[in-house]
Every structure is written in C-alpha cells, then in structure tokens.
Motif scaffolding. Structure first.
Motif, PDB file in Angstrom:
ATOM      1  N   LYS A 193      50.372  51.121  36.235  1.00 26.07           N
ATOM      2  CA  LYS A 193      51.672  51.701  35.890  1.00 26.07           C
ATOM      3  C   LYS A 193      52.527  51.982  37.129  1.00 26.07           C
ATOM      4  CE  LYS A 193      53.657  54.751  32.384  1.00 26.07           C
ATOM      5  NZ  LYS A 193      53.471  55.928  31.504  1.00 26.07           N
ATOM      6  N   ASN A 194      52.673  50.964  37.975  1.00 28.99           N
ATOM      7  CA  ASN A 194      53.597  50.982  39.099  1.00 28.99           C
ATOM      8  C   ASN A 194      54.500  49.752  38.982  1.00 28.99           C
ATOM      9  OD1 ASN A 194      53.108  53.110  41.442  1.00 28.99           O
ATOM     10  ND2 ASN A 194      51.111  52.642  40.530  1.00 28.99           N
ATOM     11  N   PRO A 195      55.753  49.839  39.439  1.00 27.43           N
ATOM     12  CA  PRO A 195      56.690  48.706  39.298  1.00 27.43           C
ATOM     13  C   PRO A 195      56.555  47.659  40.404  1.00 27.43           C
ATOM     14  CG  PRO A 195      57.849  50.585  40.222  1.00 27.43           C
ATOM     15  CD  PRO A 195      56.444  51.061  39.911  1.00 27.43           C
ATOM     16  N   VAL A 196      55.313  47.317  40.748  1.00 26.21           N
ATOM     17  CA  VAL A 196      55.075  46.263  41.737  1.00 26.21           C
ATOM     18  C   VAL A 196      55.596  44.944  41.172  1.00 26.21           C
ATOM     19  CG1 VAL A 196      53.300  44.975  42.987  1.00 26.21           C
ATOM     20  CG2 VAL A 196      53.096  47.463  42.721  1.00 26.21           C
ATOM     21  N   HIS A 197      56.363  44.217  41.986  1.00 20.28           N
ATOM     22  CA  HIS A 197      56.978  42.967  41.521  1.00 20.28           C
ATOM     23  C   HIS A 197      56.033  41.780  41.695  1.00 20.28           C
ATOM     24  CE1 HIS A 197      60.139  40.198  40.444  1.00 20.28           C
ATOM     25  NE2 HIS A 197      60.065  39.565  41.609  1.00 20.28           N
ATOM     26  N   LYS A 198      55.363  41.716  42.839  1.00 16.28           N
ATOM     27  CA  LYS A 198      54.439  40.626  43.116  1.00 16.28           C
ATOM     28  C   LYS A 198      53.185  41.168  43.791  1.00 16.28           C
ATOM     29  CE  LYS A 198      57.668  36.749  43.827  1.00 16.28           C
ATOM     30  NZ  LYS A 198      58.061  35.692  44.798  1.00 16.28           N
ATOM     31  N   ILE A 199      52.042  40.555  43.460  1.00 24.37           N
ATOM     32  CA  ILE A 199      50.835  40.754  44.247  1.00 24.37           C
ATOM     33  C   ILE A 199      50.812  39.602  45.237  1.00 24.37           C
ATOM     34  CG2 ILE A 199      48.339  41.055  44.222  1.00 24.37           C
ATOM     35  CD1 ILE A 199      49.799  43.181  42.624  1.00 24.37           C
ATOM     36  N   GLN A 200      51.028  39.903  46.515  1.00 22.48           N
ATOM     37  CA  GLN A 200      51.261  38.866  47.509  1.00 22.48           C
ATOM     38  C   GLN A 200      50.010  38.552  48.329  1.00 22.48           C
ATOM     39  OE1 GLN A 200      55.242  39.221  49.477  1.00 22.48           O
ATOM     40  NE2 GLN A 200      55.276  41.240  48.511  1.00 22.48           N
ATOM     41  N   GLU A 201      50.082  37.464  49.059  1.00 21.82           N
ATOM     42  CA  GLU A 201      48.963  37.043  49.890  1.00 21.82           C
ATOM     43  C   GLU A 201      48.535  38.172  50.833  1.00 21.82           C
ATOM     44  OE1 GLU A 201      47.848  33.703  53.317  1.00 21.82           O
ATOM     45  OE2 GLU A 201      49.585  33.375  51.982  1.00 21.82           O
ATOM     46  N   GLY A 202      47.255  38.481  50.802  1.00 21.58           N
ATOM     47  CA  GLY A 202      46.698  39.497  51.682  1.00 21.58           C
ATOM     48  C   GLY A 202      46.830  40.925  51.187  1.00 21.58           C
ATOM     49  N   ASP A 203      47.417  41.128  50.001  1.00 21.13           N
ATOM     50  CA  ASP A 203      47.568  42.505  49.506  1.00 21.13           C
ATOM     51  C   ASP A 203      46.215  43.188  49.335  1.00 21.13           C
ATOM     52  OD1 ASP A 203      50.276  42.737  49.512  1.00 21.13           O
ATOM     53  OD2 ASP A 203      50.567  42.420  47.367  1.00 21.13           O
ATOM     54  N   PHE A 204      45.252  42.441  48.853  1.00 19.42           N
ATOM     55  CA  PHE A 204      43.898  42.976  48.701  1.00 19.42           C
ATOM     56  C   PHE A 204      42.960  42.083  49.507  1.00 19.42           C
ATOM     57  CE2 PHE A 204      46.117  43.913  44.673  1.00 19.42           C
ATOM     58  CZ  PHE A 204      46.132  45.297  44.752  1.00 19.42           C
ATOM     59  N   LYS A 205      42.885  42.368  50.795  1.00 19.97           N
ATOM     60  CA  LYS A 205      42.103  41.538  51.702  1.00 19.97           C
ATOM     61  C   LYS A 205      41.155  42.398  52.533  1.00 19.97           C
ATOM     62  CE  LYS A 205      42.591  38.012  55.315  1.00 19.97           C
ATOM     63  NZ  LYS A 205      43.543  37.194  56.117  1.00 19.97           N
ATOM     64  N   ASN A 206      39.935  41.926  52.648  1.00 17.67           N
ATOM     65  CA  ASN A 206      38.924  42.572  53.498  1.00 17.67           C
ATOM     66  C   ASN A 206      38.611  44.000  53.079  1.00 17.67           C
ATOM     67  OD1 ASN A 206      38.834  40.217  55.063  1.00 17.67           O
ATOM     68  ND2 ASN A 206      40.400  40.979  56.482  1.00 17.67           N
ATOM     69  N   LEU A 207      38.754  44.291  51.795  1.00 18.92           N
ATOM     70  CA  LEU A 207      38.297  45.578  51.267  1.00 18.92           C
ATOM     71  C   LEU A 207      36.834  45.372  50.870  1.00 18.92           C
ATOM     72  CD1 LEU A 207      41.437  46.516  49.129  1.00 18.92           C
ATOM     73  CD2 LEU A 207      40.867  47.285  51.448  1.00 18.92           C
ATOM     74  N   LEU A 208      35.971  45.517  51.834  1.00 21.11           N
ATOM     75  CA  LEU A 208      34.611  45.006  51.724  1.00 21.11           C
ATOM     76  C   LEU A 208      33.741  45.761  50.737  1.00 21.11           C
ATOM     77  CD1 LEU A 208      33.927  44.278  55.504  1.00 21.11           C
ATOM     78  CD2 LEU A 208      34.961  42.788  53.766  1.00 21.11           C
ATOM     79  N   ARG A 209      34.124  46.976  50.357  1.00 23.02           N
ATOM     80  CA  ARG A 209      33.321  47.755  49.420  1.00 23.02           C
ATOM     81  C   ARG A 209      33.956  47.873  48.037  1.00 23.02           C
ATOM     82  NH1 ARG A 209      29.696  51.094  51.843  1.00 23.02           N
ATOM     83  NH2 ARG A 209      28.791  51.123  49.755  1.00 23.02           N
TER      84      ARG A 209
END
Length: 376
Positions: free
Chosen positions: A273-289
């Motif tokens: 429930k946030n008005p994020v427009h795009k999930i872009q390259e690297g938005d969720f990167k290297n979150l190892l856990r």
C-alpha cells in the motif's frame, strides 16, 4: 547423585507451587479482594513467553473512578482496563510484587497521575487508549525492570529526550497512533535492549539519518501509516539485527534501496500500500537474508523491471497482488533467486505473457523446460 539433585529440584518446584497456591487462595478467601473484582491464581506469560502462574486481581470494566484501596500486597497482576480512573493516590505504593499493570482505556491525561513508584518488579505496563499528551523526562525512571510498555492510542505530542531514562531492560515499546511529529534518537539511548518498536500512525514530518542508531538489538520496526514520502540512505544505520520492517500504507514513490542496504539481517519486508510507480533494477539487490517480500495493493505500480530482484539467496515468498495497474514484468526481473517457493500475482491489471510465466515458473521449480502454467 544426579537423581538426588533432580529430586531436590522437583521438590523445591512443587513446594514453591504449593506456596503460591496457598497465598492465592488466602487472597481469594480474605477480605483483600476488592468488591466486584475477581481474585485468584491465573496463567501468566512473561515478555519472553514463559508460562507462569500469577496472583491476579481482575477489576476490568467495572466503571471504577479510582483504584480499590484494599489490594493485597501479594498481588502480581492487576487488571483495571475499561474504567474511568484519571489519577491514583497511594493505592499502588504497597504492591511490591506487581509484575503486570493494565490501566488501558481509562481517563489518564498525565503519566505522573498514574503513580508509578516502588514498582521495581513491574515488567508489563498497559496505558493504551487514555488521554496522555506528554512524556516528560524521567517519567518512568522507577520502572527499572520494565520490559513491555504499551502507550499507543493516546494523544502524545511531546516526548522529552530523557523520557525513557531508567528503562534499560525495555524490550517492547508501542508508541503507535499518537500525535508525535518528530522521532528523536536521544529517546533510544536509554533503551539499548529494545527489540520491538511500533511507532506507526503518527504524523511524523519525516525520518532522518541515524534516527534509530542506538537500537542495535532491535528486531522489528513498524513505520506504518505515517505518510512517509522518502527514507534517507542512513536512516537505519546501527540496526544490524533488524529482521522485520514495515512501511505499510505510506506515500513512498520509490523503493528506499539505499536505506535497505544498511540492514544486513533483514528477513521480512512489507512495502504494501505505497504509490511506488516502478520496481526498478537493483531495488531489491543483495539483501542476503531476505525471506519474504510484500508489494501488494500498490495503486500506481505499473511494472517490475529487469533485475529488480537480484541476488536474494534466501527469498522464499514474494507477494505482488491487488496492483490494479501492474501490467508488465520483465522476463529477467528475477536473477539469482534460487530459494523462491511462493509467488503470488493474482488480481493485477492483466495476465502476463507466456515467456514471463515460463521464466517465473523456472525460478520456482528449477525446471529447465517448463510447461505452460495454468495460473500464477
């Protein structure tokens, strides 16, 4: 020898239990149980969820305007929820054994009026749904053993820098649903062992760098419903043990990727429930856990781009549902997500093309020649 020692321990535990029951029965049978209240031994769980039995006085929902004056000094749990109490006199001063006090849903407008003195054994305090407006310096300093403080759903506007002084054993703090506008990192210098912080649903003007730095033991942080539009890159510096983070129902238009990189042990992330427009390259990167990610109910989300989720070796669950404008997922949106087991894409704008479905199915099954999926 070991059997004898074990037998002695069991005997001591039995005698302790009988002693507690005897005291409890004496409270019930004596005149020390206030009129209309219910007194006796009840199950009780410590803040660490350890089972205990506690001498309990239950005066909930009795329309009381003051705390009964004939409480037994043996009382361990005192329940006064849903009454009309606005201040105390000396009723609590002799309750040296009190471990839990529930004064929620009363008429207190000041913490000073609660009379929290001589309560070194108190571990849990409920003050939610009162009319408290301020937390002055040292207002809880006598509660050295307090581990849980529920003061949510009040009218708190001001929290002084040393308001939590003396609460070095505090584990859980609920400050949500008040009128707090600024988060001061000085508050948390007195609570180094805090594990759970709920501070959502406050009209916070914004999160700033190093806002939570003293909370090195924090495991869960809820920042829901605060109209946050941006999270600075160093906001979460110091939260090395944080496992769960919720941004539910804010105004974020971008994933706060720089801030997330400061959370090496993050496991559960709620961006629903946030008005994020795009999930872009690297938005969720290297979150190892990271194990679970929620990007549901995003009214403005239109696409998930290439390599948006990258090198997430422990991610097992992704929910991206009820996004009315989401119509595009790049067929390479997922890279190095080997543990993914559950992917929910229902109730979005449209069905996704076959190459995308096949790619996502490959991520889920490890099948090098996936068949056409019936649904995802």
């Amino acid at each position: 020898m070991a059997r004898q020692r074990l037998g002695c321990i069991q005997l001591e535990q039995t005698l302790a239990g009988l002693f507690l029951v005897t005291i409890g029965l004496s409270v019930v049978q004596s005149n020390e149980c206030p009129q209309m209240c219910v007194c006796g031994i009840r199950p009780w769980f410590t803040p660490q969820s350890t089972y205990r039995e506690a001498i309990t006085v239950d005066c909930n929902d009795l329309r009381l305007t003051r705390i009964p004056g004939n409480l037994s000094t043996d009382t361990q749990v005192l329940l006064l929820q849903s009454n009309y109490i606005a201040r105390t006199s000396e009723e609590l001063e002799q309750l040296f054994n009190l471990t839990e006090l529930d004064l929620s849903q009363n008429n207190f407008s000041s913490i000073r009026d609660v009379g929290l003195i001589n309560m070194s054994q108190l571990t849990t305090l409920h003050l939610e749904e009162n009319q408290i407006t301020e937390m002055p310096d040292y207002c809880l300093q006598d509660l050295s053993n307090l581990q849980e403080l529920y003061i949510n759903h009040n009218q708190i506007k001001i929290i002084s820098p040393s308001a939590f002084s003396g609460l070095q054993n505090l584990l859980r703090l609920h400050l949500n649903s008040n009128k707090i506008k600024v988060i001061d990192s000085q508050w948390f210098e007195s609570t180094p062992n805090l594990e759970i912080l709920m501070i959502g649903e406050n009209p916070i003007t914004g999160i700033v760098d190093f806002n939570f730095r003293p909370l090195g033991n924090l495991r869960s942080l809820v920042l829901a419903g605060m109209d946050l539009t941006d999270i600075p890159g160093n906001a979460f510096v110091g939260l090395d043990n944080l496992e769960s983070l919720s941004f539910y129902d804010n105004k974020l238009v971008h994933v706060p990727r720089r801030a997330l990189q400061k959370l090496p042990n993050l496991k559960f992330l709620d961006l629903n429930k946030n008005p994020v427009h795009k999930i872009q390259e690297g938005d969720f990167k290297n979150l190892l856990r990271l194990k679970e990610l929620g990007i549901n109910n995003m009214a403005e989300l239109v696409s998930i781009d290439q390599y948006a989720l990258d090198n997430l070796p422990e991610l097992t669950k992704l929910e991206a549902t009820n996004n009315p404008k989401l119509s595009y997922i790049n067929h390479q949106a997922f890279r190095d997500v080997p543990a993914l087991e559950s992917l929910m894409l229902n109730n979005n704008c449209s069905e996704f093309p076959l190459p995308v479905c096949n790619q996502l199915l490959t991520q889920l099954t490890g099948d090098q020649h996936p068949q056409q999926p019936s649904a995802l």
